[in-house]
Design a protein around this motif. Sequence first.
Motif, mmCIF file in Angstrom:
data_model
loop_
_atom_site.group_PDB
_atom_site.id
_atom_site.type_symbol
_atom_site.label_atom_id
_atom_site.label_comp_id
_atom_site.label_asym_id
_atom_site.label_seq_id
_atom_site.Cartn_x
_atom_site.Cartn_y
_atom_site.Cartn_z
ATOM 1 N N UNK A 1 7.893 1.858 -3.226
ATOM 2 C CA UNK A 1 8.212 3.263 -2.933
ATOM 3 C C UNK A 1 8.191 4.126 -4.184
ATOM 4 N N UNK A 2 7.193 3.901 -5.049
ATOM 5 C CA UNK A 2 7.013 4.748 -6.219
ATOM 6 C C UNK A 2 7.886 4.413 -7.400
ATOM 7 N N UNK A 3 8.634 3.331 -7.334
ATOM 8 C CA UNK A 3 9.520 2.948 -8.441
ATOM 9 C C UNK A 3 9.238 1.506 -8.856
ATOM 10 N N UNK A 4 9.420 1.204 -10.147
ATOM 11 C CA UNK A 4 9.285 -0.166 -10.641
ATOM 12 C C UNK A 4 10.591 -0.898 -10.347
ATOM 13 N N UNK B 1 0.847 -1.190 0.000
ATOM 14 C CA UNK B 1 0.000 0.000 0.000
ATOM 15 C C UNK B 1 0.882 1.239 0.000
ATOM 16 N N UNK B 2 0.556 2.183 -0.881
ATOM 17 C CA UNK B 2 1.350 3.396 -0.994
ATOM 18 C C UNK B 2 2.519 3.271 -1.949
ATOM 19 N N UNK B 3 2.650 2.108 -2.625
ATOM 20 C CA UNK B 3 3.766 1.919 -3.560
ATOM 21 C C UNK B 3 3.579 2.717 -4.837
ATOM 22 N N UNK C 1 -5.184 2.525 0.805
ATOM 23 C CA UNK C 1 -6.207 1.744 1.493
ATOM 24 C C UNK C 1 -5.712 1.124 2.784
ATOM 25 N N UNK C 2 -4.492 0.585 2.762
ATOM 26 C CA UNK C 2 -3.949 -0.037 3.959
ATOM 27 C C UNK C 2 -3.742 0.955 5.079
ATOM 28 N N UNK C 3 -3.274 2.138 4.739
ATOM 29 C CA UNK C 3 -3.062 3.156 5.771
ATOM 30 C C UNK C 3 -4.380 3.736 6.274
ATOM 31 N N UNK C 4 -5.391 3.808 5.402
ATOM 32 C CA UNK C 4 -6.726 4.183 5.877
ATOM 33 C C UNK C 4 -7.231 3.171 6.897
ATOM 34 N N UNK D 1 -9.167 -6.268 3.892
ATOM 35 C CA UNK D 1 -9.640 -6.159 2.507
ATOM 36 C C UNK D 1 -8.837 -5.084 1.764
ATOM 37 N N UNK D 2 -8.261 -5.472 0.615
ATOM 38 C CA UNK D 2 -7.521 -4.519 -0.205
ATOM 39 C C UNK D 2 -6.208 -4.070 0.383
ATOM 40 N N UNK D 3 -5.582 -4.936 1.187
ATOM 41 C CA UNK D 3 -4.354 -4.561 1.880
ATOM 42 C C UNK D 3 -3.235 -5.524 1.499
ATOM 43 N N UNK D 4 -2.013 -5.002 1.367
ATOM 44 C CA UNK D 4 -0.893 -5.832 0.936
ATOM 45 C C UNK D 4 -0.418 -6.757 2.050
ATOM 46 N N UNK D 5 0.428 -7.714 1.695
ATOM 47 C CA UNK D 5 0.838 -8.756 2.640
ATOM 48 C C UNK D 5 1.598 -8.186 3.834
#
Length: 510
Positions: A217-220, A39-41, A409-412, A435-439
């Motif tokens: 962190x915003x990079x591929x 989340x946030x990536x 979503x995860x931080x919300x 729901x909708x949150x990364x591992x």
Amino acid sequence: MAAILEMQAITKEFPGVKALDGVTLAVEEGEIHALVGENGAGKSTLMKVLSGVYPHGSYSGRILFDGQEKRFQAIADSEREGIVIIHQELALVPLLSVGENIFLGNERARRGVIDWRETNARAAELLAQVGLREHPETKVDDLGLGKQQLVEIAKALSKNVRLLILDEPTSSLNEQDSDKLLELLAEFRRRGVTSILISHKLNEISRVADTVTVLRDGAAVARLDCADGISEDEIIRHMVGRGLEDRYPPRSPRIGEVAMEVRDWTVRHPLHPERKAVDRVGFHVRRGEVLGIAGLMGAGRTELAMSLFGRSWGRDATGEVLIDGAPADTSTVARAIRAGLAYVTEDRKTYGLVLDESIRRNVPLAKLDSIADGWRVDPAREAALAERYRARLNIKSASIEQECVNLSGGNQQKVVLSKWLHADPEILILDEPTRGIDVGAKFEIYCVIRDLAAAGKAVVVISSELPELLGITDRLHVMNEGRFVAEMPTAEASQERIMAAIVKSSREAA
């Protein structure tokens, strides 16, 4: 195979945050391309750039579609090219019918007059494709969250799709409906439709994706070819920058006395009072115990939880709630909170948060008197409280002043949890908490659940992800058609046994 889409060196910044940092993405025609990351990536942000939600000029970099540069200024521009995005946040009009929503802005009309026969007939065909049996004239507000997601997908199918982007499409679906959707994506691939799938359910990625791009962190940071054979552990290592040895934290349960008992709880549907959404349900949960409730979409799990929590859903609720052996008044939300009950909703955006307010303002909401002097909130205590929970739950944000609408979503979800942890409940009901949150974020929430149980709290977890229930609970109830149809220790449970209980109860009720 030629690339239908190329995104080159995409950079997108918000105040204080670089959400995307030179991301390059190439998607081949006719493939299912998975986009994963914590989340946030930057996954949703990248897709909003592609679809025109963030217009050309608000980011740097180039978008090539069919080899030609595109400069989308709005969603309508990308849709004209056949790029359709289904956002994680639903975009339906609750008071309109399913058919009206599917063709909103794309009405079936003759000489300026809507042809309702064609609208409903075509809508029925699209609903059948996504496995939804509701009548096209059904009001969207009468559907649960999972069914609304399927309406969104049917709405996307009504357009001339060449590239379909799905942002967490199965996050609110149970496993059976998720399987149908994945089969549908595979069918689209056979028809030559290209899909980009954003999902935190790595088993889904492994099952249907041809290629995986990982953002961090915003990079591929990685592009993986599924034909070479990739494991979920490999994807996780790229996502979080480390291995995740165990998906569920170890526990040593110390289960005590009964904290809450529910007897003969019955609730009728608010719009159809002849229908019992919850029918004579009885159960108990002990201190230090994590109790799971499994069931298919529409089984009545959320209706049960919301009706227990201050009768937030339904009408004509009857039955008894006992807390620590004594009758408890949970007839309103305020009284339920005072009785020691808390409920973390599955729909955090509608019921869990004040989205246009900051983290600082949201965290204290369930117990404002703790930071108030009489009738006045103390800003310093409010800020200190928010900072404490921001650190405790590792909420990723620019500051506590960041509005919740701009969080991932995860931080919300972590902010919602913070709000209820601050209320210090004795019994906590968690409805689809991951729901909708990364591992990585899931693991952090599992640790919170473990710590609550270790502190002697009673925890009830409702989840559509059976592996999750099997991984974190001590005991399970299975719910179907408004009733509890099976109970078992988690140590003796399996996905097959849970589904068998559901099938058996449906057969007996027929």
